[in-house]
Write a protein that holds these residues in place. Structure first.
Motif, short mmCIF file in Angstrom:
data_model
loop_
_atom_site.label_atom_id
_atom_site.label_comp_id
_atom_site.label_asym_id
_atom_site.label_seq_id
_atom_site.Cartn_x
_atom_site.Cartn_y
_atom_site.Cartn_z
N TYR A 212 1.40 -2.24 -0.84
CA TYR A 212 0.22 -2.86 -1.41
C TYR A 212 -0.82 -3.22 -0.36
O TYR A 212 -0.51 -3.59 0.77
CB TYR A 212 0.61 -4.13 -2.16
CG TYR A 212 1.67 -3.90 -3.21
CD1 TYR A 212 2.96 -4.36 -3.01
CD2 TYR A 212 1.37 -3.22 -4.39
CE1 TYR A 212 3.95 -4.14 -3.96
CE2 TYR A 212 2.35 -3.00 -5.34
CZ TYR A 212 3.64 -3.45 -5.12
OH TYR A 212 4.61 -3.23 -6.06
N ALA A 213 -2.07 -3.10 -0.80
CA ALA A 213 -3.14 -3.75 -0.06
C ALA A 213 -3.11 -5.24 -0.40
O ALA A 213 -2.82 -5.61 -1.54
CB ALA A 213 -4.50 -3.16 -0.44
N GLY B 12 -2.29 -0.74 6.98
CA GLY B 12 -2.98 -1.49 8.03
C GLY B 12 -4.08 -0.69 8.71
O GLY B 12 -4.70 -1.18 9.65
N SER B 13 -4.34 0.51 8.20
CA SER B 13 -5.34 1.37 8.84
C SER B 13 -6.76 1.05 8.39
O SER B 13 -7.72 1.54 9.00
CB SER B 13 -5.03 2.83 8.52
OG SER B 13 -5.09 3.06 7.12
N TYR B 14 -6.90 0.29 7.34
CA TYR B 14 -8.21 -0.11 6.84
C TYR B 14 -8.25 -1.62 6.69
O TYR B 14 -7.35 -2.22 6.07
CB TYR B 14 -8.50 0.55 5.50
CG TYR B 14 -9.77 0.06 4.86
CD1 TYR B 14 -9.74 -0.95 3.89
CD2 TYR B 14 -11.01 0.57 5.23
CE1 TYR B 14 -10.90 -1.42 3.31
CE2 TYR B 14 -12.18 0.10 4.65
CZ TYR B 14 -12.11 -0.89 3.70
OH TYR B 14 -13.27 -1.37 3.13
N ILE B 15 -9.28 -2.19 7.24
CA ILE B 15 -9.48 -3.65 7.19
C ILE B 15 -10.96 -3.91 6.92
O ILE B 15 -11.82 -3.20 7.44
CB ILE B 15 -9.06 -4.30 8.52
CG1 ILE B 15 -7.53 -4.31 8.66
CG2 ILE B 15 -9.60 -5.72 8.64
CD1 ILE B 15 -7.03 -4.79 10.01
N THR C 217 -2.95 -5.56 -4.50
CA THR C 217 -3.48 -4.49 -5.34
C THR C 217 -2.96 -3.18 -4.80
O THR C 217 -2.20 -3.15 -3.84
CB THR C 217 -5.02 -4.53 -5.35
OG1 THR C 217 -5.49 -3.62 -6.35
CG2 THR C 217 -5.61 -4.13 -4.00
N GLY C 218 -3.32 -2.15 -5.40
CA GLY C 218 -3.08 -0.75 -5.13
C GLY C 218 -2.26 -0.41 -3.94
O GLY C 218 -1.30 -1.02 -3.72
N PRO C 219 -2.52 0.64 -3.23
CA PRO C 219 -2.30 0.72 -1.79
C PRO C 219 -3.59 0.48 -1.00
O PRO C 219 -3.56 0.22 0.20
CB PRO C 219 -1.82 2.15 -1.55
CG PRO C 219 -2.36 2.92 -2.69
CD PRO C 219 -2.52 1.96 -3.85
#
Length: 123
Positions: free
Chosen positions: A32-33, A55-58, A99-101
């Protein structure tokens, strides 16, 4: 019931730091995100930061960029929000949710909200 638990809030002086933790009991956060949100009295809930499952998007709200850092530790099944250079306007109840991934816009797409942790920035 899949629920997240926030901790780490408290009273801190302006300019100080706190680290919030978001943990899950009974399920893994790996898929999850996780978003951190806050709600101040009389104000709408706002997203502070989000990290995707890998963890690749913040991303951060403009109001906290350069002061807050989100991270996740999969070995501890925990997502952190390191808050620095705190200001009185950061005072709020802070929540995490999943939420989501992938991070999405809109708190309505997040679930498993915790009870929140109070952060008060005051001298």
């Amino acid at each position: 019931q899949l629920q997240l638990v926030e901790s780490g809030g408290g009273l801190v002086q302006p300019g100080g730091s706190l680290r919030l933790s978001c943990t899950a009991s009974g399920f893994t956060l790996d898929y999850y995100a996780i978003g951190w949100f806050r709600q101040a009295p009389g104000k709408e809930r706002e997203e502070v930061s989000c990290i995707n499952n890998s963890g690749s998007y913040i991303r951060y709200a403009d109001s906290v960029k350069g002061r807050f850092t989100i991270s996740r530790d999969k070995t501890k099944n925990t997502v952190y929000l390191q808050m620095g250079t705190l200001k009185p306007e950061d005072t709020a109840v802070y929540y995490c949710a999943r939420t989501g991934p992938h991070c999405v816009s809109g708190s309505e797409y997040y679930v498993s909200w915790g009870q929140g942790t109070q952060v008060t920035v005051s001298s």
